[in-house]
Design an enzyme around this catalytic site. Sequence first.
Site, short mmCIF file in Angstrom:
data_model
loop_
_atom_site.label_atom_id
_atom_site.label_comp_id
_atom_site.label_asym_id
_atom_site.label_seq_id
_atom_site.Cartn_x
_atom_site.Cartn_y
_atom_site.Cartn_z
N ASN A 103 36.93 31.15 43.01
CA ASN A 103 36.82 31.90 41.75
C ASN A 103 36.88 33.39 42.06
O ASN A 103 36.42 33.82 43.12
CB ASN A 103 35.47 31.56 41.10
N HIS A 105 35.41 36.94 40.72
CA HIS A 105 34.30 37.38 39.87
C HIS A 105 34.23 38.91 39.91
O HIS A 105 34.30 39.51 40.99
CB HIS A 105 32.99 36.78 40.39
N SER A 132 34.72 40.00 43.78
CA SER A 132 34.49 39.05 44.88
C SER A 132 35.31 37.79 44.64
O SER A 132 35.43 37.33 43.51
CB SER A 132 33.02 38.60 44.92
N ASP A 141 28.39 31.28 40.30
CA ASP A 141 28.74 32.47 41.10
C ASP A 141 27.91 32.59 42.37
O ASP A 141 27.60 33.71 42.83
CB ASP A 141 28.57 33.75 40.24
C1 GRF Z 1 38.74 39.17 35.54
O1 GRF Z 1 38.07 40.39 35.60
C2 GRF Z 1 37.96 38.10 36.27
O2 GRF Z 1 37.25 38.60 37.37
C3 GRF Z 1 36.98 37.68 35.21
O3 GRF Z 1 37.72 37.72 34.00
C4 GRF Z 1 38.79 38.65 34.11
C5 GRF Z 1 40.02 37.87 33.79
O4 GRF Z 1 41.17 38.59 33.85
N1 GRF Z 1 36.38 36.43 35.51
P1 GRF Z 1 42.61 37.92 33.70
O5 GRF Z 1 42.53 36.83 32.66
O6 GRF Z 1 43.01 37.38 35.05
O7 GRF Z 1 43.50 39.04 33.26
#
Ligand code: GRF
Length: 211
Positions: A103, A105, A132, A141
């Site tokens: 994932n 994050h 991360s 997470d």
């Molecule tokens: C990213 O900042 C990711 O870390 C978080 O949600 C956002 C999603 O962005 N979980 P995208 O959909 O890849 O543009």
Amino acid sequence: MRVAVFISGNGSNLQAIIDATANKWLDIELVGVISNKNDALGLKRAEKAGIPTLALGNKKLSTFEEIAKKQLDEWQVDLLVLAGFMRVLSADFIDAFEGVMINIHPSLLPKYKGLHTHKRVLEAKDSLHGCSVHFVTSELDSGKVIAQNCFMISDEDTETSLATKISPLEHALLPRVIGWIAEHRFYIADNTLFLDGFPLKKPLTFFELAN
Ligand code: GRF
């Protein structure tokens, strides 16, 4: 390595993976994209790139997971990437993919697990923020952090500016981590994260990954 991506919205991280594979520096096969929102822009990005998609909006979690699992089996997925996927998966589902699900994050884990990371980092008056990539475990997470990318927060930063600044850092980080997993450089065994056969004591920085 056969890679599938779960998304919920914009899909800019998915786009970064698509671009890295199209530019040939990321040697993986992007076999499919699954969204829990039918109107996710990321689905359009995948379709444009000729990647199979599955929209599973408005489904209860158990139904979502059952259909998704069947599809992932059919696609013969080796690695599942959660990229902006905003639904918490069940422990059973996660257990089935433990060690092969990562994932991205938007915080420097273990700080700021969960939502509203930009707001919380500002409230805490931190000087550093970042993103991360971690293996997914059933505790939110909290899986082993593989690598991070960070930047200095300025006095003028707002939640919006932090989101804008973090995006390109995520896009640079995620495909590189996927590349190293595809090369079997990172893996989990006995609940330990290994890099090149040695336990990794702390997450790699982007610079270590890129050089
Ligand atoms: C990213 O900042 C990711 O870390 C978080 O949600 C956002 C999603 O962005 N979980 P995208 O959909 O890849 O543009």
